[in-house]
Enzyme design. Structure first.
Site, mmCIF file in Angstrom:
data_model
loop_
_atom_site.group_PDB
_atom_site.id
_atom_site.type_symbol
_atom_site.label_atom_id
_atom_site.label_comp_id
_atom_site.label_asym_id
_atom_site.label_seq_id
_atom_site.Cartn_x
_atom_site.Cartn_y
_atom_site.Cartn_z
ATOM 1 N N ASP A 1 37.054 45.819 36.000
ATOM 2 C CA ASP A 1 35.178 44.680 36.058
ATOM 3 C C ASP A 1 35.280 44.034 35.189
ATOM 4 O O ASP A 1 35.107 42.988 34.389
ATOM 5 C CB ASP A 1 34.012 45.448 35.564
ATOM 6 C CG ASP A 1 34.400 46.676 34.569
ATOM 7 O OD1 ASP A 1 34.779 46.771 33.776
ATOM 8 O OD2 ASP A 1 33.070 47.044 33.965
ATOM 9 N N SER A 2 36.913 44.370 34.389
ATOM 10 C CA SER A 2 37.130 42.458 33.242
ATOM 11 C C SER A 2 37.006 41.406 33.733
ATOM 12 O O SER A 2 37.470 40.095 33.423
ATOM 13 C CB SER A 2 38.558 43.353 32.473
ATOM 14 O OG SER A 2 39.221 42.921 33.557
ATOM 15 N N ASP B 1 37.295 49.608 40.033
ATOM 16 C CA ASP B 1 36.428 50.005 38.691
ATOM 17 C C ASP B 1 34.772 50.024 39.371
ATOM 18 O O ASP B 1 34.527 49.468 39.067
ATOM 19 C CB ASP B 1 36.218 49.023 37.686
ATOM 20 C CG ASP B 1 36.419 49.439 36.426
ATOM 21 O OD1 ASP B 1 35.671 50.579 35.567
ATOM 22 O OD2 ASP B 1 36.890 48.654 34.998
ATOM 23 N N LYS C 1 36.888 54.416 38.874
ATOM 24 C CA LYS C 1 36.920 54.917 37.258
ATOM 25 C C LYS C 1 35.382 54.188 36.903
ATOM 26 O O LYS C 1 34.151 53.676 37.669
ATOM 27 C CB LYS C 1 37.756 53.165 37.038
ATOM 28 C CG LYS C 1 37.286 53.580 35.376
ATOM 29 C CD LYS C 1 39.010 53.640 34.918
ATOM 30 C CE LYS C 1 38.535 51.607 34.053
ATOM 31 N NZ LYS C 1 37.646 51.699 33.504
ATOM 32 N N GLU D 1 33.276 54.528 33.237
ATOM 33 C CA GLU D 1 33.183 54.677 31.537
ATOM 34 C C GLU D 1 32.206 55.627 31.665
ATOM 35 O O GLU D 1 31.001 55.770 32.030
ATOM 36 C CB GLU D 1 32.508 53.411 31.253
ATOM 37 C CG GLU D 1 33.848 52.496 31.657
ATOM 38 C CD GLU D 1 33.636 50.644 30.617
ATOM 39 O OE1 GLU D 1 32.434 51.150 29.862
ATOM 40 O OE2 GLU D 1 33.680 50.037 30.951
ATOM 41 N N GLU E 1 40.691 53.297 25.425
ATOM 42 C CA GLU E 1 40.355 52.037 25.513
ATOM 43 C C GLU E 1 40.051 52.024 23.289
ATOM 44 O O GLU E 1 39.174 52.503 23.316
ATOM 45 C CB GLU E 1 39.875 51.181 26.039
ATOM 46 C CG GLU E 1 39.269 50.061 25.842
ATOM 47 C CD GLU E 1 38.849 49.045 26.727
ATOM 48 O OE1 GLU E 1 38.623 49.197 27.742
ATOM 49 O OE2 GLU E 1 38.666 47.626 26.373
HETATM 50 O O1 KIV Z 1 37.903 46.385 33.844
HETATM 51 C C1 KIV Z 1 39.206 46.064 33.062
HETATM 52 O O2 KIV Z 1 40.199 45.873 33.284
HETATM 53 C C2 KIV Z 1 40.078 48.242 32.247
HETATM 54 C C3 KIV Z 1 40.645 48.110 31.361
HETATM 55 C C4 KIV Z 1 41.167 47.554 30.525
HETATM 56 C C5 KIV Z 1 40.683 49.106 31.174
HETATM 57 O O3 KIV Z 1 38.990 48.799 32.709
#
Ligand code: KIV
Length: 266
Positions: A45-46, A84, A114, A116, A183
């Site tokens: 989600d970056s 994510d 994924k 968090e 992280e």
């Molecule tokens: O959103 C993302 O790119 C991430 C990674 C930095 C692990 O969660």
């Protein structure tokens, strides 16, 4: 094609070959990441910051993540594709998480999601993993909690910070996750986590002792420079190279240099 990477492959790499994970957000970034040898492609989600231009990952929606996961899946055949789950798509509870995770697997080609959070997400991770959704955990600095943390703060410091981190790591393992991102923690804390869990840890801003490493594609290629954290090593300056090429094109069009005979039809 080399052998397809599955969650079992990833689990078998604990204490073995270092795992390489790259974030990718579309067809070309997934294709290049896979060609480079990454075992895991994460549609992170970056995306919100490095592709969509948001200030944080908080505004990212399910529709945006599905759209980009579909695009990345078209460039990804060997690597494990992980999506994510964006903020607000799983925090309401296991049922909501299951409905949205299923969309990533059914509609976008993801093979895992994924999430968090450690102890706070244990029930949700267990709910998903018991229902055939492979989950990658994510502990330490949680970017989706930026407003609650009051900024992007290194976690796992001091006795209390380390205790919380180790509790989170244990909760992720016991809930059935096959791997976890660690992280934004001191290298020593990441080492202790890695040694204390039975599944692979994949570090970002967590030093060299994890079982694998991940960086954001646009960060390591120098495409995103609004904010460059200390842990990012830039392996390219594609942002500068892109601007240089586009400036030359602009100049050549203005000056009538392009298109020349070579680039014209008879
Ligand atoms: O959103 C993302 O790119 C991430 C990674 C930095 C692990 O969660």
């Amino acid at each position: 094609m080399d052998k397809k990477v599955t969650t079992r492959t990833v689990m078998s790499m604990k204490d073995g070959d270092k795992i390489v994970m790259l974030t990718a957000f579309d067809y070309p970034s997934a294709l290049y990441s896979e060609r480079a040898g990454a075992e895991i492609i994460l549609v992170g989600d970056s995306l919100g910051q490095v592709v969509l231009g948001y200030e944080s990952t908080v505004p990212v929606t399910m529709d945006e993540m599905l759209h980009h996961t579909r695009a990345a899946s078209r460039g990804c055949s060997r690597a494990l594709l992980v999506a994510d789950m964006p903020f607000g798509s799983y925090q309401a509870g296991p049922q909501q998480a299951m409905e949205n995770a299923a969309r990533f697997l059914k509609e976008a080609g993801a093979e895992s999601v994924k999430i968090e959070g450690g102890v706070s997400m244990a029930e949700t991770i267990e709910f998903l993993t018991r229902r055939s959704v492979p989950v990658m955990g994510h502990i330490g600095l949680l970017p989706q909690s930026v407003h609650q943390m009051g900024g992007y703060r290194i976690q796992g410091r001091g006795d209390e910070g380390l205790r919380i981190l180790l509790d989170d790591a244990r909760a992720v393992v016991e809930s059935g996750a096959y791997a976890m991102v660690v992280e934004g923690v001191p290298a020593e804390a990441a080492r202790l986590v890695t040694e204390s869990v039975s599944i692979p840890t994949i570090g970002i801003g967590a030093g060299p002792h994890c079982d694998g490493q991940v960086l954001v594609y646009n960060d390591l290629l120098g495409i995103y420079d609004r904010f460059v954290p200390k842990f990012v090593k830039r392996y390219g300056e594609l942002g500068a190279a892109t601007e240089k090429a586009l400036r030359q094109f602009t100049r050549e069009v203005k000056e009538g240099v392009f298109p020349d005979e070579e680039h014209s039809y008879e």
